[in-house]
Design a protein around this motif. Structure first.
Motif, PDB file in Angstrom:
ATOM      1  N   PRO A 146      10.689  18.992  13.351  1.00 10.83           N
ATOM      2  CA  PRO A 146       9.276  18.863  12.965  1.00 10.83           C
ATOM      3  C   PRO A 146       9.138  18.364  11.530  1.00 10.83           C
ATOM      4  O   PRO A 146       9.948  18.699  10.671  1.00 10.83           O
ATOM      5  CB  PRO A 146       8.757  20.293  13.092  1.00 10.83           C
ATOM      6  N   ILE A 147       8.134  17.536  11.318  1.00  8.32           N
ATOM      7  CA  ILE A 147       7.851  17.044   9.979  1.00  8.32           C
ATOM      8  C   ILE A 147       6.621  17.775   9.473  1.00  8.32           C
ATOM      9  O   ILE A 147       5.638  17.928  10.200  1.00  8.32           O
ATOM     10  CB  ILE A 147       7.629  15.514   9.983  1.00  8.32           C
ATOM     11  N   TYR A 148       6.683  18.258   8.253  1.00  3.42           N
ATOM     12  CA  TYR A 148       5.589  19.035   7.694  1.00  3.42           C
ATOM     13  C   TYR A 148       4.800  18.198   6.693  1.00  3.42           C
ATOM     14  O   TYR A 148       5.367  17.364   5.964  1.00  3.42           O
ATOM     15  CB  TYR A 148       6.135  20.294   7.015  1.00  3.42           C
ATOM     16  N   THR A 149       3.504  18.453   6.633  1.00  2.00           N
ATOM     17  CA  THR A 149       2.625  17.694   5.746  1.00  2.00           C
ATOM     18  C   THR A 149       3.102  17.763   4.308  1.00  2.00           C
ATOM     19  O   THR A 149       3.045  16.766   3.573  1.00  2.00           O
ATOM     20  CB  THR A 149       1.183  18.215   5.860  1.00  2.00           C
ATOM     21  N   ILE A 150       3.596  18.921   3.875  1.00  2.00           N
ATOM     22  CA  ILE A 150       4.031  19.056   2.491  1.00  2.00           C
ATOM     23  C   ILE A 150       5.186  18.114   2.162  1.00  2.00           C
ATOM     24  O   ILE A 150       5.277  17.583   1.052  1.00  2.00           O
ATOM     25  CB  ILE A 150       4.403  20.529   2.183  1.00  2.00           C
ATOM     26  N   ASP A 151       6.056  17.850   3.143  1.00  2.87           N
ATOM     27  CA  ASP A 151       7.159  16.913   2.925  1.00  2.87           C
ATOM     28  C   ASP A 151       6.641  15.482   2.820  1.00  2.87           C
ATOM     29  O   ASP A 151       7.121  14.684   1.998  1.00  2.87           O
ATOM     30  CB  ASP A 151       8.175  17.020   4.056  1.00  2.87           C
ATOM     31  N   THR A 152       5.669  15.152   3.659  1.00  6.83           N
ATOM     32  CA  THR A 152       5.077  13.814   3.610  1.00  6.83           C
ATOM     33  C   THR A 152       4.344  13.601   2.301  1.00  6.83           C
ATOM     34  O   THR A 152       4.426  12.526   1.691  1.00  6.83           O
ATOM     35  CB  THR A 152       4.116  13.619   4.794  1.00  6.83           C
ATOM     36  N   ILE A 153       3.630  14.614   1.839  1.00  5.23           N
ATOM     37  CA  ILE A 153       2.916  14.507   0.568  1.00  5.23           C
ATOM     38  C   ILE A 153       3.903  14.259  -0.574  1.00  5.23           C
ATOM     39  O   ILE A 153       3.663  13.415  -1.447  1.00  5.23           O
ATOM     40  CB  ILE A 153       2.094  15.779   0.309  1.00  5.23           C
ATOM     41  N   ALA A 154       5.030  14.975  -0.567  1.00  3.37           N
ATOM     42  CA  ALA A 154       6.048  14.773  -1.602  1.00  3.37           C
ATOM     43  C   ALA A 154       6.560  13.333  -1.581  1.00  3.37           C
ATOM     44  O   ALA A 154       6.742  12.706  -2.640  1.00  3.37           O
ATOM     45  CB  ALA A 154       7.196  15.757  -1.409  1.00  3.37           C
ATOM     46  N   HIS A 155       6.792  12.802  -0.388  1.00  2.79           N
ATOM     47  CA  HIS A 155       7.237  11.411  -0.250  1.00  2.79           C
ATOM     48  C   HIS A 155       6.193  10.442  -0.791  1.00  2.79           C
ATOM     49  O   HIS A 155       6.523   9.492  -1.524  1.00  2.79           O
ATOM     50  CB  HIS A 155       7.530  11.110   1.224  1.00  2.79           C
ATOM     51  N   LEU A 156       4.935  10.674  -0.444  1.00  2.00           N
ATOM     52  CA  LEU A 156       3.872   9.760  -0.880  1.00  2.00           C
ATOM     53  C   LEU A 156       3.670   9.820  -2.391  1.00  2.00           C
ATOM     54  O   LEU A 156       3.434   8.793  -3.036  1.00  2.00           O
ATOM     55  CB  LEU A 156       2.571  10.088  -0.152  1.00  2.00           C
ATOM     56  N   HIS A 157       3.771  11.005  -2.964  1.00  2.00           N
ATOM     57  CA  HIS A 157       3.655  11.119  -4.421  1.00  2.00           C
ATOM     58  C   HIS A 157       4.792  10.365  -5.113  1.00  2.00           C
ATOM     59  O   HIS A 157       4.584   9.735  -6.157  1.00  2.00           O
ATOM     60  CB  HIS A 157       3.677  12.586  -4.841  1.00  2.00           C
ATOM     61  N   ALA A 158       5.988  10.439  -4.529  1.00  5.03           N
ATOM     62  CA  ALA A 158       7.128   9.735  -5.117  1.00  5.03           C
ATOM     63  C   ALA A 158       6.975   8.219  -4.982  1.00  5.03           C
ATOM     64  O   ALA A 158       7.373   7.456  -5.870  1.00  5.03           O
ATOM     65  CB  ALA A 158       8.424  10.191  -4.457  1.00  5.03           C
ATOM     66  N   THR A 159       6.382   7.783  -3.866  1.00  4.00           N
ATOM     67  CA  THR A 159       6.219   6.359  -3.602  1.00  4.00           C
ATOM     68  C   THR A 159       5.049   5.760  -4.377  1.00  4.00           C
ATOM     69  O   THR A 159       5.126   4.615  -4.848  1.00  4.00           O
ATOM     70  CB  THR A 159       6.009   6.127  -2.096  1.00  4.00           C
ATOM     71  N   TYR A 160       3.970   6.535  -4.512  1.00  6.82           N
ATOM     72  CA  TYR A 160       2.755   6.048  -5.180  1.00  6.82           C
ATOM     73  C   TYR A 160       2.354   7.042  -6.275  1.00  6.82           C
ATOM     74  O   TYR A 160       1.324   7.717  -6.178  1.00  6.82           O
ATOM     75  CB  TYR A 160       1.617   5.898  -4.171  1.00  6.82           C
ATOM     76  N   PRO A 161       3.152   7.151  -7.324  1.00  8.82           N
ATOM     77  CA  PRO A 161       2.928   8.203  -8.322  1.00  8.82           C
ATOM     78  C   PRO A 161       1.617   8.079  -9.092  1.00  8.82           C
ATOM     79  O   PRO A 161       1.132   9.079  -9.643  1.00  8.82           O
ATOM     80  CB  PRO A 161       4.134   8.058  -9.255  1.00  8.82           C
ATOM     81  N   ASP A 162       1.044   6.898  -9.139  1.00  9.73           N
ATOM     82  CA  ASP A 162      -0.174   6.693  -9.921  1.00  9.73           C
ATOM     83  C   ASP A 162      -1.443   6.672  -9.074  1.00  9.73           C
ATOM     84  O   ASP A 162      -2.534   6.485  -9.610  1.00  9.73           O
ATOM     85  CB  ASP A 162      -0.079   5.378 -10.712  1.00  9.73           C
ATOM     86  N   ASP A 163      -1.307   6.854  -7.760  1.00  7.07           N
ATOM     87  CA  ASP A 163      -2.449   6.754  -6.859  1.00  7.07           C
ATOM     88  C   ASP A 163      -3.007   8.134  -6.519  1.00  7.07           C
ATOM     89  O   ASP A 163      -2.286   9.137  -6.530  1.00  7.07           O
ATOM     90  CB  ASP A 163      -2.057   6.046  -5.563  1.00  7.07           C
ATOM     91  N   VAL A 164      -4.290   8.167  -6.197  1.00  9.54           N
ATOM     92  CA  VAL A 164      -4.941   9.384  -5.719  1.00  9.54           C
ATOM     93  C   VAL A 164      -4.779   9.440  -4.204  1.00  9.54           C
ATOM     94  O   VAL A 164      -5.117   8.477  -3.501  1.00  9.54           O
ATOM     95  CB  VAL A 164      -6.440   9.394  -6.090  1.00  9.54           C
TER      96      VAL A 164
END
Length: 213
Positions: free
Chosen positions: A85-103
């Protein structure tokens, strides 16, 4: 400042209320901020920890592409590349790392807001992304007191302050993919036009999906 809007789910199949929610957020933000710098993505999951295994990813991606072909909606397949299972918190961490300056704005139904304390990371997720919640017709339940304290119906306040949750009163029809699958399994395909994009209906018919309900 760039804004990235995400609506996650199994999309099994994608239906009109999914698209209505996503476009409602995009339209309101574009009207206030301008369309430049706003990205809207559907985020199909490989498996929900609270549900069974979904239909094959290739079919769900194909239906998403068909349903969004005339809309400013991209499809982010990141979760499909991760073991469930993939958890939202893991996806959020990935997205923050990929787009650190975006909201990051995550679009959810009111039922998901109510259940947020049971998610991995729980209510702390509201400190990591901005949640934009819709109350679909017929939904019941009440978020926790701490979540309600974060909620606002003021879009300017939501955008300006961290940790806020926006409550959108745009009326959204209460559709569910499980109900649609049951209709198909029961042979009630004459009702599908209310729920699905015509190209998605054709795809389901061509590939004989959901025939067992």
């Amino acid at each position: 400042m760039a804004y990235r809007i995400y609506l996650g789910g199994s999309f099994d199949p994608v239906h009109r209320s999914h698209l209505h929610m996503a476009m409602a957020v995009y339209t309101q933000l574009s009207a206030k901020l301008g369309a430049d710098g706003i990205t809207l993505c559907l985020l199909p999951t490989a498996g929900n920890p609270f549900k069974g295994a979904p239909t094959a990813s290739a079919h769900r991606l194909s239906m998403l592409s068909l349903a969004t072909q005339d809309l400013p909606i991209a499809i982010d397949d990141y979760e499909l590349t991760q073991p469930p299972p993939i958890y939202t918190i893991d996806t959020i961490a990935h997205l923050h790392a990929t787009y650190p300056d975006d909201v990051l704005i995550f679009v959810i139904g009111f039922d998901s807001l109510v259940s947020l304390p049971r998610w991995r990371g729980g209510e702390a997720l509201a400190d990591m992304v901005k949640f934009w919640a819709f109350a679909r017709v017929g939904e019941t339940g009440t978020p926790s007191d701490t979540l309600m304290a974060r909620c606002t119906t003021d879009l300017d306040k939501f955008l300006a302050q961290d940790g806020k949750i926006y409550l959108d009163d745009t009326p959204i029809d209460a559709m569910s993919s499980s109900h649609i699958r049951q209709l198909i399994g029961d042979g009630k395909t004459d009702t599908l036009a209310h729920y699905l994009h015509p190209a998605v209906i054709d795809y389901i018919d061509t590939h004989q999906l959901y025939q067992d309900g």
